[in-house]
Write a protein that holds these residues in place. Sequence first.
Motif, PDB file in Angstrom:
ATOM      1  N   ASP A 333      12.100  26.547   9.065  1.00  0.00           N
ATOM      2  CA  ASP A 333      10.977  26.969   8.231  1.00  0.00           C
ATOM      3  C   ASP A 333      10.583  25.790   7.331  1.00  0.00           C
ATOM      4  OD1 ASP A 333       9.307  28.069   6.252  1.00  0.00           O
ATOM      5  OD2 ASP A 333      10.294  30.017   6.363  1.00  0.00           O
ATOM      6  N   GLN A 334       9.533  25.049   7.719  1.00  0.00           N
ATOM      7  CA  GLN A 334       9.149  23.843   7.002  1.00  0.00           C
ATOM      8  C   GLN A 334       8.829  24.119   5.543  1.00  0.00           C
ATOM      9  OE1 GLN A 334       6.107  21.524   8.913  1.00  0.00           O
ATOM     10  NE2 GLN A 334       6.945  21.830  10.962  1.00  0.00           N
ATOM     11  N   GLN A 370       3.896  16.836   5.476  1.00  0.00           N
ATOM     12  CA  GLN A 370       3.203  18.066   5.104  1.00  0.00           C
ATOM     13  C   GLN A 370       2.900  18.148   3.612  1.00  0.00           C
ATOM     14  OE1 GLN A 370       2.446  19.921   7.820  1.00  0.00           O
ATOM     15  NE2 GLN A 370       3.563  18.307   8.937  1.00  0.00           N
ATOM     16  N   VAL A 371       3.268  17.129   2.851  1.00  0.00           N
ATOM     17  CA  VAL A 371       3.060  17.173   1.400  1.00  0.00           C
ATOM     18  C   VAL A 371       2.212  15.979   0.977  1.00  0.00           C
ATOM     19  CG1 VAL A 371       5.228  18.393   0.982  1.00  0.00           C
ATOM     20  CG2 VAL A 371       5.218  15.901   0.993  1.00  0.00           C
ATOM     21  N   THR A 372       1.823  15.950  -0.284  1.00  0.00           N
ATOM     22  CA  THR A 372       0.991  14.860  -0.798  1.00  0.00           C
ATOM     23  C   THR A 372       1.790  13.556  -0.808  1.00  0.00           C
ATOM     24  OG1 THR A 372       1.678  15.172  -3.091  1.00  0.00           O
ATOM     25  CG2 THR A 372      -0.189  16.497  -2.295  1.00  0.00           C
ATOM     26  N   PRO A 373       1.110  12.403  -0.761  1.00  0.00           N
ATOM     27  CA  PRO A 373       1.830  11.117  -0.821  1.00  0.00           C
ATOM     28  C   PRO A 373       2.716  10.994  -2.050  1.00  0.00           C
ATOM     29  CG  PRO A 373      -0.422  10.763  -0.102  1.00  0.00           C
ATOM     30  CD  PRO A 373      -0.328  12.208  -0.503  1.00  0.00           C
ATOM     31  N   ARG A 374       2.270  11.522  -3.190  1.00  0.00           N
ATOM     32  CA  ARG A 374       3.099  11.436  -4.399  1.00  0.00           C
ATOM     33  C   ARG A 374       4.399  12.211  -4.243  1.00  0.00           C
ATOM     34  NH1 ARG A 374       2.968  10.239  -9.754  1.00  0.00           N
ATOM     35  NH2 ARG A 374       0.843   9.446  -9.592  1.00  0.00           N
ATOM     36  N   THR A 375       4.292  13.446  -3.719  1.00  0.00           N
ATOM     37  CA  THR A 375       5.500  14.252  -3.516  1.00  0.00           C
ATOM     38  C   THR A 375       6.415  13.591  -2.501  1.00  0.00           C
ATOM     39  OG1 THR A 375       4.312  16.289  -4.056  1.00  0.00           O
ATOM     40  CG2 THR A 375       6.367  16.506  -2.818  1.00  0.00           C
ATOM     41  N   ALA A 376       5.834  13.070  -1.422  1.00  0.00           N
ATOM     42  CA  ALA A 376       6.638  12.393  -0.398  1.00  0.00           C
ATOM     43  C   ALA A 376       7.309  11.151  -0.972  1.00  0.00           C
ATOM     44  CB  ALA A 376       5.762  12.020   0.795  1.00  0.00           C
ATOM     45  N   ALA A 377       6.568  10.391  -1.789  1.00  0.00           N
ATOM     46  CA  ALA A 377       7.140   9.188  -2.400  1.00  0.00           C
ATOM     47  C   ALA A 377       8.334   9.540  -3.275  1.00  0.00           C
ATOM     48  CB  ALA A 377       6.074   8.467  -3.225  1.00  0.00           C
ATOM     49  N   ASP A 378       8.214  10.626  -4.033  1.00  0.00           N
ATOM     50  CA  ASP A 378       9.312  11.059  -4.896  1.00  0.00           C
ATOM     51  C   ASP A 378      10.536  11.453  -4.063  1.00  0.00           C
ATOM     52  OD1 ASP A 378      10.232  11.929  -7.674  1.00  0.00           O
ATOM     53  OD2 ASP A 378      10.511  13.769  -6.523  1.00  0.00           O
ATOM     54  N   LEU A 379      10.311  12.164  -2.942  1.00  0.00           N
ATOM     55  CA  LEU A 379      11.419  12.556  -2.076  1.00  0.00           C
ATOM     56  C   LEU A 379      12.141  11.331  -1.521  1.00  0.00           C
ATOM     57  CD1 LEU A 379       9.868  15.540  -0.072  1.00  0.00           C
ATOM     58  CD2 LEU A 379      11.622  15.667  -1.847  1.00  0.00           C
ATOM     59  N   TYR A 380      11.382  10.367  -1.051  1.00  0.00           N
ATOM     60  CA  TYR A 380      11.999   9.162  -0.489  1.00  0.00           C
ATOM     61  C   TYR A 380      12.720   8.352  -1.572  1.00  0.00           C
ATOM     62  CZ  TYR A 380      10.104   9.556   4.238  1.00  0.00           C
ATOM     63  OH  TYR A 380       9.829   9.959   5.526  1.00  0.00           O
ATOM     64  N   SER A 381      12.164   8.312  -2.768  1.00  0.00           N
ATOM     65  CA  SER A 381      12.831   7.597  -3.863  1.00  0.00           C
ATOM     66  C   SER A 381      14.170   8.237  -4.195  1.00  0.00           C
ATOM     67  CB  SER A 381      11.939   7.585  -5.114  1.00  0.00           C
ATOM     68  OG  SER A 381      10.804   6.788  -4.924  1.00  0.00           O
ATOM     69  N   ARG A 382      14.176   9.562  -4.250  1.00  0.00           N
ATOM     70  CA  ARG A 382      15.428  10.261  -4.559  1.00  0.00           C
ATOM     71  C   ARG A 382      16.441  10.075  -3.437  1.00  0.00           C
ATOM     72  NH1 ARG A 382      15.075  13.735  -8.917  1.00  0.00           N
ATOM     73  NH2 ARG A 382      12.967  14.096  -9.731  1.00  0.00           N
ATOM     74  N   LEU A 383      15.978  10.131  -2.204  1.00  0.00           N
ATOM     75  CA  LEU A 383      16.886   9.922  -1.078  1.00  0.00           C
ATOM     76  C   LEU A 383      17.489   8.522  -1.122  1.00  0.00           C
ATOM     77  CD1 LEU A 383      18.199  10.674   1.607  1.00  0.00           C
ATOM     78  CD2 LEU A 383      16.040  10.077   2.753  1.00  0.00           C
ATOM     79  N   ALA A 384      16.668   7.523  -1.394  1.00  0.00           N
ATOM     80  CA  ALA A 384      17.172   6.152  -1.471  1.00  0.00           C
ATOM     81  C   ALA A 384      18.209   5.998  -2.574  1.00  0.00           C
ATOM     82  CB  ALA A 384      16.009   5.192  -1.705  1.00  0.00           C
ATOM     83  N   ALA A 385      17.921   6.610  -3.742  1.00  0.00           N
ATOM     84  CA  ALA A 385      18.856   6.495  -4.868  1.00  0.00           C
ATOM     85  C   ALA A 385      20.201   7.138  -4.544  1.00  0.00           C
ATOM     86  CB  ALA A 385      18.241   7.146  -6.110  1.00  0.00           C
ATOM     87  N   GLU A 386      20.178   8.327  -3.963  1.00  0.00           N
ATOM     88  CA  GLU A 386      21.426   9.027  -3.655  1.00  0.00           C
ATOM     89  C   GLU A 386      22.189   8.320  -2.530  1.00  0.00           C
ATOM     90  OE1 GLU A 386      22.765  11.670  -5.417  1.00  0.00           O
ATOM     91  OE2 GLU A 386      21.140  10.986  -6.717  1.00  0.00           O
TER      92      GLU A 386
END
Length: 868
Positions: A333-334, A370-386
């Motif tokens: 479920d995306q 499926q999300v805005t570039p800002r939301t996607a950027a935040d997800l990738y930033s958090r993934l990189a940090a963790e």
Amino acid sequence: MGLLERDSALEALTQYAAQARAGEGRVVLISGEAGAGKSALLEQLQRELVDVCWVGGTCDGLFTPRPLGPLFEIAEQLGGELLDACRSDTGRDELFSVLLRRLSAPGPPVVVSIEDLHWADESTLDLVRFLGRRIRTTPSLLLVTFRDDALGSDEALRIALGGLAGERAMRRVTVPALSADAVAVLAAGSGLAADDVYRLSGGNAFFVHEIVRSASELPASARDAVLARVARLSDSARAVLDIAAVAGLHVDLGLLESLGTAVRDLDELVEAGALVSDSESLRFRHEINRRAVASEIPVHRKAAIHAQLLAALQRSGGTDEAVLACHADGAGDQAAVLRYAPAAGRRAADLGAHREAVEHFESAVRFAGQVTPRTAADLYSRLAAEASVIERWQLALDAGQRALELWTEVADPLRLSDAMRSLSATMWRLCRGRESMELAVAAVDVVRDGGATPELARAYAQLAQLRSHHGEVEAASLLLRRAGDLGDALDLPDVRSDVANTRAIVAWTSGEEWMPLLRRALDIALDTGAHEQTARAYANLCTALCDFGRLAEAEAYYVRGAAMCDETGMTRFGICLRATWGEILLGVGRWDEAVDVCRQVLASGASRFNRLSAATVIGRVHARRGDGDPWPYLDEAVTSADATERPDLIALTRSARAEAHWLAGNLDSALHDVTVGSLHIERAHEWFQGQIATWQTRLGVAVTPSPTRLPEPHARSVSGDFDRAAELWDGIGSPFDAALALLDSGSEPGMREALRRFDTVGADAAARLTRRRMRRLGLRAIPSGAHPSTRSDAAGMTRREREVMTLVAAGQSNATISAQLVISPRTVEHHVAAILAKLGVASRTLVAGEARRRGLLEAPDRPGAATN
């Protein structure tokens, strides 16, 4: 079915409980294979202990573990302050402290059980470490069960348990397989041949139980026995069991009822023994049962069940994002994944469960389109940090680069600067020094004109750190002033700590006092709970003290720092500290331990940066002993150091490789490495300059570092006062360097003493070089060294134990030993336990060193300093 052959384990646990009751708290690690009877042992102990408060939690092996799941279960049982804290999103450190206060409070002793630690999330492992180091002063007992066959594949579990090995409160209990006689007792009256049951079960208590319960005929396996009983269920009851199998080991009754489950189906499942009733929940008798049932569910049916469970949890107002995210992911479920996974990732990160945070953010970025570039950027930033915290550097690099692309598209200068700074740090860990510097410069440039912001402060601090590592004192000092002013004005404790830390690097490069600055960096970080800065301060304290020859002080900071990193999930700095610990052990002559520690670093998936020191240590030991191939390790270290473009790391690794060439008699190659290492050496601190100067003297070339900057042991060698140099090295506690100084003297007494010392520490290559030099000088009566035939086995081992010991010393796993010697894994486990007892060591990682010290290994098998 009775509890057989567990009297000694039960007696030991009862004794530990009595010790805890008397105020000497204990943590007991209870190991055994899946189905050995660990839970049954705890259940029996619980029945026998009186006047205690027994609470417990279980780690669930279903999908991504819920961070601190066992602690939240324990809180529900204890109530009070701990439950309030768990329900109020209190930080992890405070949760740990609240639980410890409860365990220390007056009243009945508390027995805490945490089962199936092999499935624990990162924060639960940290909780066990936290309690293990502090429980001795409480009247409490912590019981932890885990599958010992998981140790070979689970690095985090192995490190966690290894960290507890030296704690005074720690005890171990092993639950072995049942004997053939015990199996015969349990099989009596079943109509099955006891020999057949034993052969099929291997003495596994759970398998025996399931096979005997099948009764009618001997199944092909215990899994088949489970499925045979399940096949007798009605269709409706089996459908409910499938739902339970997907939900997890424990299933809330209210959840099943919300799905319209009929009471008759639940009764049927309990009566058939498929599920066990526990107050408000149902559970599988064993995880093996659940997995057997789950394995029979078709993929499409499993996805549908996840969707059912997700919908039911949503209807009931479920708030556990980790559980919701797992079912959303299982259902495909995306929208639900994007709703719950980021929240679960953020909560996991807050609790220090960084591995679990990575898994949640990975789930989310699969649908980033499926999300805005800002939301996607935040997800990738958090993934990189963790990902960077747990040393998954390729993932950190890929996610960081994608985040940078997206923040560039969004055109948010502040977030773009942060993304550049983060990616710069990742490039640094990957030893891509030039790219790291370019990104750090860009991170400053993009926000320089935007006023006083935290992003600019942190960008200045990052760039200052890189400049300081390159010995660019003036540039680093200017940047530090700017970062410090902003850190003070904006009240940024992390920046203040980082600034003090980097000022220490500038100070030691300039020959000034640096220790107070590092202590200040540590104090700021500790006072404000800044875990990353605390870990960095410990790492740099340990590394600097090691580099400057203050080995005893370095060890003290290593112990404190490693414990802090373990308990807070700071994996990156924890591995860095362990690599430095390897350097300390090398320096003081504990070479077997140094190699063991550094092998663990290399096997941990560490970054190139963290591998550098560990590879250097192993290469040096191989070169000094002449018993392995040092070049893969030293070449890797040199390549990584060159890529950083740091003068100190280039000097360190080139000196190490020069030593190996010199021991091998290849003086031209040794001179080449020393020459390269001497380039820009004036930008490294005095002890690295001393290494280069000493090797230049040893190789007969002009000394380039200024004699006024050299530490006294190196200065004495350069000036020809070798006896005094040896005394100074002895004072530091570095026996090999002392022996080298005596060899450099060229005098007969000096060389004879050097030879004696080389033989003592096992530096066979150095000893051979010394003998050759003595023969060339025409010296007589040169000692030949100890002969292997004079060694004896004083450990009282059997022939088979000696075989197993040799393989353990070579780093082989129990599974590999089992296959090689054609014996069962359980037999290997018994042999290993006997070997540890006879050698008097606490863990298998210490076997090689102790066995070699006693002369029990004829042919040891050895495979082929950084600041932050």
